[in-house]
Design a protein around this motif. Structure first.
Motif, mmCIF file in Angstrom:
data_model
loop_
_atom_site.group_PDB
_atom_site.id
_atom_site.type_symbol
_atom_site.label_atom_id
_atom_site.label_comp_id
_atom_site.label_asym_id
_atom_site.label_seq_id
_atom_site.Cartn_x
_atom_site.Cartn_y
_atom_site.Cartn_z
ATOM 1 N N VAL A 133 0.837 -1.206 0.000
ATOM 2 C CA VAL A 133 0.000 0.000 0.000
ATOM 3 C C VAL A 133 0.869 1.252 0.000
ATOM 4 C CG1 VAL A 133 -1.638 1.357 1.379
ATOM 5 C CG2 VAL A 133 -2.017 -1.088 1.028
ATOM 6 N N ALA A 134 1.955 1.239 0.761
ATOM 7 C CA ALA A 134 2.854 2.399 0.771
ATOM 8 C C ALA A 134 3.386 2.686 -0.622
ATOM 9 C CB ALA A 134 4.007 2.156 1.741
ATOM 10 N N SER A 139 3.511 5.875 -5.549
ATOM 11 C CA SER A 139 3.594 5.885 -7.011
ATOM 12 C C SER A 139 2.473 6.688 -7.652
ATOM 13 C CB SER A 139 3.546 4.447 -7.544
ATOM 14 O OG SER A 139 2.271 3.868 -7.324
ATOM 15 N N GLY A 140 1.570 7.234 -6.828
ATOM 16 C CA GLY A 140 0.483 8.046 -7.364
ATOM 17 C C GLY A 140 -0.716 7.262 -7.844
ATOM 18 N N ARG A 141 -0.846 6.012 -7.394
ATOM 19 C CA ARG A 141 -1.941 5.173 -7.880
ATOM 20 C C ARG A 141 -3.315 5.765 -7.542
ATOM 21 N NH1 ARG A 141 -2.355 -0.334 -9.185
ATOM 22 N NH2 ARG A 141 -4.417 -0.612 -10.107
ATOM 23 N N LEU A 266 -8.395 4.234 -1.817
ATOM 24 C CA LEU A 266 -7.906 2.916 -1.423
ATOM 25 C C LEU A 266 -8.492 2.568 -0.061
ATOM 26 C CD1 LEU A 266 -4.330 1.493 -1.737
ATOM 27 C CD2 LEU A 266 -5.531 1.317 0.447
ATOM 28 N N THR A 267 -9.008 1.357 0.060
ATOM 29 C CA THR A 267 -9.492 0.875 1.344
ATOM 30 C C THR A 267 -8.793 -0.431 1.690
ATOM 31 O OG1 THR A 267 -11.332 -0.326 0.318
ATOM 32 C CG2 THR A 267 -11.762 1.934 1.082
ATOM 33 N N ALA A 268 -8.676 -0.674 2.983
ATOM 34 C CA ALA A 268 -8.089 -1.931 3.453
ATOM 35 C C ALA A 268 -8.808 -2.371 4.713
ATOM 36 C CB ALA A 268 -6.597 -1.772 3.718
ATOM 37 N N VAL A 269 -9.107 -3.662 4.779
ATOM 38 C CA VAL A 269 -9.692 -4.299 5.955
ATOM 39 C C VAL A 269 -8.964 -5.626 6.152
ATOM 40 C CG1 VAL A 269 -11.955 -3.209 5.641
ATOM 41 C CG2 VAL A 269 -11.483 -5.432 4.564
ATOM 42 N N PRO A 270 -9.158 -6.291 7.286
ATOM 43 C CA PRO A 270 -8.470 -7.572 7.473
ATOM 44 C C PRO A 270 -8.877 -8.592 6.418
ATOM 45 C CG PRO A 270 -9.379 -6.777 9.552
ATOM 46 C CD PRO A 270 -9.937 -5.904 8.476
ATOM 47 N N ALA A 271 -7.904 -9.346 5.939
ATOM 48 C CA ALA A 271 -8.180 -10.404 4.967
ATOM 49 C C ALA A 271 -8.183 -11.780 5.617
ATOM 50 C CB ALA A 271 -7.134 -10.378 3.856
ATOM 51 N N ILE A 284 -7.137 -5.381 0.140
ATOM 52 C CA ILE A 284 -6.851 -4.049 -0.400
ATOM 53 C C ILE A 284 -7.691 -3.820 -1.654
ATOM 54 C CG2 ILE A 284 -5.050 -2.526 -1.314
ATOM 55 C CD1 ILE A 284 -3.043 -4.487 0.156
ATOM 56 N N ARG A 285 -8.334 -2.658 -1.733
ATOM 57 C CA ARG A 285 -9.139 -2.317 -2.910
ATOM 58 C C ARG A 285 -8.916 -0.853 -3.284
ATOM 59 N NH1 ARG A 285 -13.497 -6.240 -3.562
ATOM 60 N NH2 ARG A 285 -13.179 -7.841 -1.951
ATOM 61 N N ILE A 286 -8.921 -0.593 -4.575
ATOM 62 C CA ILE A 286 -8.919 0.778 -5.078
ATOM 63 C C ILE A 286 -10.204 0.976 -5.862
ATOM 64 C CG2 ILE A 286 -7.830 2.426 -6.645
ATOM 65 C CD1 ILE A 286 -5.143 1.395 -5.848
ATOM 66 N N ASP A 287 -11.001 1.930 -5.386
ATOM 67 C CA ASP A 287 -12.321 2.187 -5.978
ATOM 68 C C ASP A 287 -13.131 0.898 -6.103
ATOM 69 O OD1 ASP A 287 -11.672 4.871 -6.153
ATOM 70 O OD2 ASP A 287 -10.921 4.690 -8.209
ATOM 71 N N GLY A 288 -13.020 0.052 -5.084
ATOM 72 C CA GLY A 288 -13.796 -1.176 -5.025
ATOM 73 C C GLY A 288 -13.180 -2.375 -5.696
ATOM 74 N N GLU A 289 -12.147 -2.181 -6.495
ATOM 75 C CA GLU A 289 -11.518 -3.292 -7.215
ATOM 76 C C GLU A 289 -10.415 -3.909 -6.350
ATOM 77 O OE1 GLU A 289 -12.369 -4.635 -10.149
ATOM 78 O OE2 GLU A 289 -14.088 -3.256 -10.114
ATOM 79 N N PRO A 290 -10.468 -5.229 -6.120
ATOM 80 C CA PRO A 290 -9.462 -5.868 -5.264
ATOM 81 C C PRO A 290 -8.079 -5.893 -5.907
ATOM 82 C CG PRO A 290 -10.893 -7.517 -6.236
ATOM 83 C CD PRO A 290 -11.476 -6.181 -6.607
ATOM 84 N N LEU A 291 -7.066 -5.747 -5.070
ATOM 85 C CA LEU A 291 -5.674 -5.802 -5.518
ATOM 86 C C LEU A 291 -4.933 -6.830 -4.676
ATOM 87 C CD1 LEU A 291 -4.662 -2.043 -5.918
ATOM 88 C CD2 LEU A 291 -5.214 -3.662 -7.730
#
Length: 351
Positions: A133-134, A139-141, A266-271, A284-291
């Motif tokens: 995530v850092a 990187s400006g994602r 970006l959102t993050a919750v326990p996996a 980890i998700r960006i605009d709802g899309e999992p990464l």
């Protein structure tokens, strides 16, 4: 091969440091110490350590120990650290470094003067999820970061009751509370992904005047905070909002991290069901899309147990880059700024 002696080789160390060390081929666990001979012998036999001690100084002085790991109660950190420094040994201390900023400052000076390698356990900084995530943010994602929000559980601190083995933490002088232990890990984890806090405005509410000691009918006065609420500004100008809520037992919902930028969120919750951001894997998700976290961020053998041992093992693998006592002192200064803000009602700059 780095030969390691662990002081306080039960409890947390048994659940994290010892499984991590025994899975890493570049380390050898040669010595353990606990306060009781029976538990020291039992732990040494369980993990294959050749030496068992009930005295931290004797462990630190032993010629088959290169690195002393300090995993005792916070008020005992200073004495064990100083024993390691006196023996000329490298030292890795669990967080918090000391009971307060002043003690941390003294230990940082002593470690520098001793000329040994010294580090503090802030294992969230070595988490593959955190590092990924850092890098995404840097990187400006998600564009330029504008706000960072972290809501996390401080259980088992801050509720109407407390486990009997943590009753000692009700003494503010012990340096172990929802602020120092829980926020003390969560804030540097947040800073790792979002940048350093430069200013804080905080509130430390105390909702329970007395708490019940689990398994008893005994109630004890509670002079420690039950929650940590921090609003602040990050380097680069983004805002931060952190809530660490207390409870009684392990929270089911864990934590939520939300990083909002000019180009996405970006959102993050326990996996993996682990409740704290510095312990386990993140969804980890960006605009709802999992990464997914790329395998390149995973640096420890696959047989290291999931959860705390994995991030602790990553810390050992990256010990040369681990936060040293000076970095630990800076974290103490951040928490001291939170306390001053809560006491004065005014925003505080963070050194």
């Amino acid at each position: 091969m780095i030969r390691v002696g662990v002081v306080g080789a039960s409890g947390w160390a048994d659940a994290s440091h010892l499984p991590a060390l025994t899975a890493l081929p570049e380390y050898e666990l040669t010595a353990v110490a606990t306060t009781r001979r029976a538990s020291a012998d039992r732990t040494a036999a369980k993990y294959g350590a050749r030496h068992a001690f009930t005295d931290a100084g004797a462990l630190a002085a032993h010629p088959e120990v290169d690195l002393v790991v300090v995993s005792v109660r916070v008020p005992e950190h200073a004495a064990v650290i100083r024993a390691a420094l006196a023996a000329g040994k490298d030292v890795l201390s669990e967080w918090p470094l000391g009971v307060d900023e002043a003690e941390a400052h003294s230990l940082a000076e002593a470690a520098t003067a001793a000329g040994v390698r010294h580090a503090v356990v802030l294992q969230g900084l070595h988490s593959p999820s955190v590092r990924h995530v850092a890098d995404l943010v840097a990187s400006g994602r998600i564009g330029a970061l504008r706000s960072a929000v972290l809501v996390a559980s401080g259980d088992p601190f801050g509720g109407p009751g407390i486990p009997a083995d943590l009753a000692w933490t009700l003494d503010p002088a012990a340096g172990a509370s929802i602020l120092t232990i829980m926020a003390g890990h969560f804030l540097p984890t947040l800073e790792r992904v979002a940048g350093r806090l430069t200013e804080v405005n905080a509130w430390l509410p105390r909702l329970h005047e007395r708490v019940r000691i689990d398994g008893t009918d005994r109630y004890e006065p509670n002079p420690t905070p039950d929650q940590v609420l921090v609003h602040g500004r990050l380097e680069g100008g983004a805002t931060a909002s952190v809530t660490v809520h207390g409870g009684h037992g392990r929270a089911a919902d864990g934590f939520l991290l939300k990083l909002s930028g000019t180009g996405g969120t970006l959102t993050a919750v326990p996996a993996d069901g682990l409740p704290y951001p510095h312990w386990g894997e993140w969804d980890i998700r960006i605009d709802g899309e999992p990464l997914a976290v790329p395998d390149s961020y995973r640096t420890v053998p696959a047989d290291v147990p999931a959860g705390p041992p994995a991030n602790i093992a990553a810390l050992y693998r990256d010990l040369a880059a681990a936060p040293d006592f000076a970095a630990g002192l800076r974290n103490h200064r951040l928490l001291a700024a939170v306390e001053r803000s809560a006491a004065t009602g005014r925003a505080q700059l963070v050194a």
